[in-house]
Enzyme design. Sequence first.
Site, PDB file in Angstrom:
ATOM      1  N   LYS A 199       0.834  -1.208   0.000  1.00 46.77           N
ATOM      2  CA  LYS A 199       0.000   0.000   0.000  1.00 46.77           C
ATOM      3  C   LYS A 199       0.865   1.254   0.000  1.00 46.77           C
ATOM      4  O   LYS A 199       0.550   2.258  -0.644  1.00 46.77           O
ATOM      5  CB  LYS A 199      -0.915   0.007   1.219  1.00 46.77           C
ATOM      6  CG  LYS A 199      -1.995  -1.068   1.155  1.00 46.77           C
ATOM      7  CD  LYS A 199      -2.706  -1.199   2.494  1.00 46.77           C
ATOM      8  CE  LYS A 199      -3.802  -2.248   2.433  1.00 46.77           C
ATOM      9  NZ  LYS A 199      -4.269  -2.624   3.779  1.00 46.77           N
ATOM     10  N   GLY A 297     -12.304  -4.772   4.535  1.00 52.06           N
ATOM     11  CA  GLY A 297     -13.645  -5.312   4.701  1.00 52.06           C
ATOM     12  C   GLY A 297     -14.442  -5.136   3.419  1.00 52.06           C
ATOM     13  O   GLY A 297     -14.131  -4.300   2.578  1.00 52.06           O
TER      14      GLY A 297
END
Lengths: 419, 419
Positions: A199, A297
């Site tokens: 990331k 999520g």
Amino acid sequence: MDVHKQLTIGLFGFGVVGEGLYKVLQQTPSLKASIKRVCIKHPGKKRNAPDELFTTDKNDLLFDKDINVIVEVIDDSVAAFEIVSTAFQQGKAVVSASKKMIAEHLPEILKFQQDTGLPFLCEAAACASIPVIRNLEEYYDNDLLHGIKAIVNGSTNFILTKMFEDKLQFGEALLLAQQLGFAESNPKLDVEGYDAVNKWAILLNHAYGIVEHPDNILFTGIQNIQLSDAAVAREKNYDIKLVAQAQKLRNGKVAAYVLPQFIKHDDHLTFVKNEYNGVVIESGFADKQFFYGKGAGSFPTASAVLSDISALRYNYRYEYKKRYYHTPGELTSDFYVKVYISFNQLADVNKDDFEWIEEWHGGQDRNYLVGVLHFEKLTQHDWWKAQGISLILTPDPVIESIELRNIKKRSLELAGING
Amino acid sequence: MDVHKQLTIGLFGFGVVGEGLYKVLQQTPSLKASIKRVCIKHPGKKRNAPDELFTTDKNDLLFDKDINVIVEVIDDSVAAFEIVSTAFQQGKAVVSASKKMIAEHLPEILKFQQDTGLPFLCEAAACASIPVIRNLEEYYDNDLLHGIKAIVNGSTNFILTKMFEDKLQFGEALLLAQQLGFAESNPKLDVEGYDAVNKWAILLNHAYGIVEHPDNILFTGIQNIQLSDAAVAREKNYDIKLVAQAQKLRNGKVAAYVLPQFIKHDDHLTFVKNEYNGVVIESGFADKQFFYGKGAGSFPTASAVLSDISALRYNYRYEYKKRYYHTPGELTSDFYVKVYISFNQLADVNKDDFEWIEEWHGGQDRNYLVGVLHFEKLTQHDWWKAQGISLILTPDPVIESIELRNIKKRSLELAGING
């Protein structure tokens, strides 16, 4: 108002994110975006969508002339890169959530975009629900971006929170994270920092125009953090977080890494607990800004993908201004960091790597020291990653070469040592 | 990459924001944006820019065919509206920081944009350095936006922080804010909530497509908050903040207001201290997100204006999707709120306005009660704004009509009163 592009989507992956996306797009005709085909791996599974939607042949999507957008939310980074490459060749816009694939193929993905002029959006690949990529890309365009630090991995932050607040051992906290679905059954990618550095490679590009393979960014995870480290942190009134940081030095180059760090209680990142993510952006005009939200999520990820799809309707694309319109940033290892090292035996610590050591602590279970070393030493040696050793950066860890001598003098005086 | 529009700017206002902007644009040729003329009010002042740049005749900018962007950062909302109207007529894009002007002229400004297709950007008008407008506009496009609450006025937040942390009286805290430059010398606009409700009118548009004059949004400020209220809040483990809130009810309508509110210590807004602003956005997929930063001041404001200028280069404009592509949101007064009221004498409180009262407290200096009333009562009556009375919303204050009966029963049982 404007007439917008009708988006016809080919979707790769129909897990929780993919399915959520399908449902929302069906329920929102105003978006003018519909999923024409979905490519899946396992045709046998029962799915809540018409059978004719699905195929296992990626070419049914990639070579369908009606499809103008490929959305891929699959786990396999090798397959994802193949899909993305072909999508560009076939003139399709791409939305991707595959952080590993993107981080490892930044040069190719940039080139695809330059060659074809097609958009490639990936907001879901970093900090999911926090719109950090788009904000870095658009909003910090002209500011002097002094620094950015972030908690980009929810699993490790959850584990650290539990070690701190409930005094769980690392192993217990990890188990709890797995039970709650915050960590993979093979948690190495999260725990050892691989996910975070992927990331970070993506965000360094949007923040500074830096294109660097994640292998070239120094990182570790939280696998060696012990309860005794948490106890020391508490004594010093700090938290411990796995922090991805980038800081512009006076020479214009950028110091960047992903390492555990002591965080003061007035630091914005203290606020980021459990599985949440947070980003602190420090810029010349806007001062410090803080973004906070769920970093992973199904719904937060679907929300980010959706926002990219929506942006494609007005032909939004990243401009990579820091890379193409300015002199791109450049990573450097030429700076010093102040670190806390805890260890079982002093012999495990390579003392020669230190410029100076200003604090020693010996105890029954565990010993630690605080000292300053050149960042290069951390890239050259790996004694500090060995089992039984934890390295944690101190708050504001970066010391520029030009300041070293003065800081050494002050630090040793403060510690009551003649330097 | 793309060839972008060359922006030739006519700037209104050369205070700290305007001058900062001028300097940055000069130093950043890559932006392809230059200021051609600056319109000022007082020609006599010494300014750090060539004399020939300045004029006192607005038409020198508005009717200059080379100028394709008007940026206005002036204080006078009447003059600002005239400037903006003429700019649109003359086919120029507009960047504005005038929250009062925008809030009071939303319908006209929307119509200008529809009629001309020209962009009007105003990120600096709400929460300055926090990119809340662009994020609401772009990022929460397809999500179900359950609610948004925010601290949008830095001066009042600074005063409340000082009352809480340093136990300063309201007047002392205000004086300090003025000395530090956080409040106007006539602080009524900040303190009594006018500034906050203007910003809220703007944000309700970008969040829900609601176009409502600020006069029609219930608001008050912090002028009646006393140290004794802060003491009660502390006992209950709350902070007091001036909160701008909007919440979607089950019937799809929106409850919205700007009122002092008790804030629990696990609420994100607790984190927002001193002159900072913060925004919590709650949406169906992304869960809660939190944005935090400086909401006023020359640099944060210039930073927001700059970002708008940069966005014009790729012809960015607000789409007002919630207004034009969906059924726009609609404000409602048909809900109930639970409030804390402190007062000197019970006779000052209109007890008939309450559905029920579940807590009473009489003390030597000050008395208070906690009760539930229909929101409409607050719009119809103004006893609660009188000097000597403070109204503070309780945490999660909104009670929907459909829930009223059950909540009354539970609340009175909890309070040990037979309902």
